[in-house]
Motif scaffolding. Structure first.
Motif, PDB file in Angstrom:
ATOM      1  N   ALA A   1       0.842  -1.190   0.000  1.00 21.02           N
ATOM      2  CA  ALA A   1       0.000   0.000   0.000  1.00 21.02           C
ATOM      3  C   ALA A   1       0.874   1.235   0.000  1.00 21.02           C
ATOM      4  O   ALA A   1       1.994   1.217   0.512  1.00 21.02           O
ATOM      5  CB  ALA A   1      -0.913   0.003   1.219  1.00 21.02           C
ATOM      6  N   GLY A   2       0.384   2.289  -0.604  1.00 16.25           N
ATOM      7  CA  GLY A   2       1.125   3.543  -0.690  1.00 16.25           C
ATOM      8  C   GLY A   2       0.915   4.155  -2.057  1.00 16.25           C
ATOM      9  O   GLY A   2       0.690   3.443  -3.028  1.00 16.25           O
ATOM     10  N   ASN A   3       0.991   5.496  -2.127  1.00 19.67           N
ATOM     11  CA  ASN A   3       0.720   6.205  -3.376  1.00 19.67           C
ATOM     12  C   ASN A   3       1.660   5.812  -4.504  1.00 19.67           C
ATOM     13  O   ASN A   3       1.295   5.869  -5.680  1.00 19.67           O
ATOM     14  CB  ASN A   3       0.825   7.717  -3.165  1.00 19.67           C
ATOM     15  CG  ASN A   3      -0.393   8.257  -2.438  1.00 19.67           C
ATOM     16  OD1 ASN A   3      -1.425   7.587  -2.367  1.00 19.67           O
ATOM     17  ND2 ASN A   3      -0.269   9.447  -1.884  1.00 19.67           N
ATOM     18  N   ALA A   4       2.894   5.423  -4.157  1.00 22.72           N
ATOM     19  CA  ALA A   4       3.896   5.148  -5.195  1.00 22.72           C
ATOM     20  C   ALA A   4       3.756   3.738  -5.771  1.00 22.72           C
ATOM     21  O   ALA A   4       4.468   3.383  -6.705  1.00 22.72           O
ATOM     22  CB  ALA A   4       5.298   5.337  -4.626  1.00 22.72           C
ATOM     23  N   VAL A   5       2.852   2.937  -5.207  1.00 20.40           N
ATOM     24  CA  VAL A   5       2.712   1.556  -5.677  1.00 20.40           C
ATOM     25  C   VAL A   5       1.936   1.523  -6.994  1.00 20.40           C
ATOM     26  O   VAL A   5       0.837   2.063  -7.090  1.00 20.40           O
ATOM     27  CB  VAL A   5       2.006   0.681  -4.614  1.00 20.40           C
ATOM     28  CG1 VAL A   5       1.783  -0.733  -5.139  1.00 20.40           C
ATOM     29  CG2 VAL A   5       2.810   0.659  -3.324  1.00 20.40           C
TER      30      VAL A   5
END
Ligand code: PAN
Ligand code: ZN
Length: 193
Positions: free
Chosen positions: A24-28
């Motif tokens: 999870a995370g915006n950069a994924v």
């Protein structure tokens, strides 16, 4: 700064759920492959054509903290392979050599049952059994693919050099020389004709 969480390029933390294996995370980044996007890979192409082309085979969650092609960096990814078969052949990833052939990789299993199929350049395919906790070192110059031999999702983590790249063409044209087929309820690596 002590206590600062790992950050993606967008400044938000990247988190891994160790139970599910998911990121999870915006950069994924996310990608997926359906049966319709995998023509010619399975031994029984007409069986593939009889199935719904929208059927999900696998998806990948990818963290590329540096640009693809950067020498010395590393990527991290989670792959989720759905259970299923095309004829007697298990659902599997496309499989590839790395574009820079000598680049290696780690795979680690977090859920499900499967097989890592490895084929050294100019050599014969072999399989390593995947189940919860198995850790697999993929040497350089070796094509790699994962088949889900179980009844639930197969989830594995991967890490590889950011300059490795992918060569899918050789596998699309010549395959692994063998297919992982269910024979009497058991996965068997059967040489292709
Ligand atoms: C993995 C694979 C992933 C999907 O991250 O890319 O499991 O398989 P295909 O790329 O063969 O479709 C990896 O091996 N990276 O190098
Ligand atoms: Zn790879």
């Amino acid at each position: 700064v002590p206590g600062k969480p790992a950050m993606g390029s967008s400044g938000t933390p990247i988190l891994i759920d160790w139970q599910a294996g998911t990121l999870a995370g915006n950069a994924v980044e996310q990608s997926s492959k359906t049966l319709g996007e995998l023509p010619g890979l399975f031994r029984d192409e007409s069986a593939r054509q009889r199935l719904d082309p929208e059927t999900l085979v696998y998806r990948v969650q990818l963290w590329q903290p540096v640009h693809a092609g950067t020498e010395g960096g590393l990527f991290w990814g989670t792959t989720i392979v759905e259970p299923g078969k095309v004829g007697a052949e298990y659902f599997m990833t496309h499989g590839h050599f790395h574009h820079i052939r000598n680049r290696g990789e780690y795979y680690a299993t977090v859920q499900g049952e499967g097989a890592l199929i490895l084929m050294p350049e100019g050599g014969q395919a072999r399989q390593e059994i995947m189940s919860l906790g198995t850790l697999h070192y993929i040497p350089g110059n070796t094509a790699h693919r994962v088949a889900n031999t179980g009844k639930t999702q197969l989830v594995f983590l991967a890490s590889w050099p950011s300059d490795a790249g992918y060569d899918y063409d050789l596998i699309r044209h010549s395959g692994f020389g063998a297919s992982l087929i269910e024979v009497n309820g058991k996965p068997v690596l059967v040489p292709n004709p």
